[in-house]
Design an enzyme around this catalytic site. Sequence first.
Site, short mmCIF file in Angstrom:
data_model
loop_
_atom_site.label_atom_id
_atom_site.label_comp_id
_atom_site.label_asym_id
_atom_site.label_seq_id
_atom_site.Cartn_x
_atom_site.Cartn_y
_atom_site.Cartn_z
N GLY A 1 -15.87 0.37 -3.39
CA GLY A 1 -16.68 0.99 -2.35
C GLY A 1 -18.05 1.42 -2.85
O GLY A 1 -18.24 1.74 -4.02
N HIS B 1 -15.56 -0.90 1.47
CA HIS B 1 -16.33 -0.10 2.41
C HIS B 1 -17.67 0.37 1.83
O HIS B 1 -17.78 0.69 0.65
CB HIS B 1 -15.51 1.11 2.87
CG HIS B 1 -15.09 2.01 1.74
ND1 HIS B 1 -15.87 3.03 1.27
CD2 HIS B 1 -13.95 2.04 1.00
CE1 HIS B 1 -15.25 3.66 0.29
NE2 HIS B 1 -14.07 3.07 0.11
N ASP B 2 -18.69 0.36 2.69
CA ASP B 2 -20.01 0.90 2.39
C ASP B 2 -20.77 0.13 1.33
O ASP B 2 -21.77 0.62 0.80
CB ASP B 2 -19.92 2.38 2.00
CG ASP B 2 -19.26 3.23 3.07
OD1 ASP B 2 -19.88 3.40 4.14
OD2 ASP B 2 -18.12 3.70 2.86
#
Length: 262
Positions: A139, A121-122
């Site tokens: 992440g 994520h991200d």
Amino acid sequence: MASVHPTAVVDPLAKLADSVEIGSYTVIGPHVEIGAGTRVGPHCVIEGHTRIGQDNQIFQFCSLGAAPQDKKYAGEPTQLLIGNRNTIREFCTFNTGTVQDKNFTRLGNDNWVMAYVHIAHDCVIGDHNVIANAVQLAGHVEIGNRTLIGGLSGVHQFVRIGDFAMVGFSTRLSQDLPPFVMAAGNPAEAQNAHQEGPRRQGFSPARLAVLKQMYRIIYRKGLTLDGARAELDALRGQEPESVADIDMMLSFLAGAARGIVR
């Protein structure tokens, strides 16, 4: 119309461009958009709020757009954004972002992503990168343009990798890797200036020489990071062709909250 194999399951709300190809037993969710010329192989799952651009080739058994592996995630409609002309090989897993950071995960254009790569994520990844087999990105990782990430390497959360950097095979990267630097090892250690990639992109001999000089200033003179930045700034007037490279390095070092690979 898009070419969809009879065994594929495509939600009627998904948006597929006319020239998209969807392979057998692939599942496409309702919030997915796929651009013209993109081909999705068999047995893939593309879900979440995922937007995929044009002319990508996605091989079999990929999972794209699944919920982030973050305990804070509470079902928010975060995104996975994939650009154009990327090659994504078998068994890759790319997750959506989180509201605690960017709200999206992004892969740019013209990237070559080999099998078993995880993009958490991200993460934000630029253009023209080569990410070899089984690379694992935690992440919030940021990767620039035209990098080479060696197979079986792991990148710690929040780490940044600058343009034209090179990560050797099976490296553990837990600090930022500046532009134009080669690193390898567990933990990672700087090895040399990366010149082959820039050379292939047409960097002149004078410009390549400045890359080596920047490396020596940061890694061979025993300077603190602030001291190295001062010497790099003084280098700007010596080779006008390299001002943009020096500015890139200075900007990267100024944002190195985790410190840099040494």
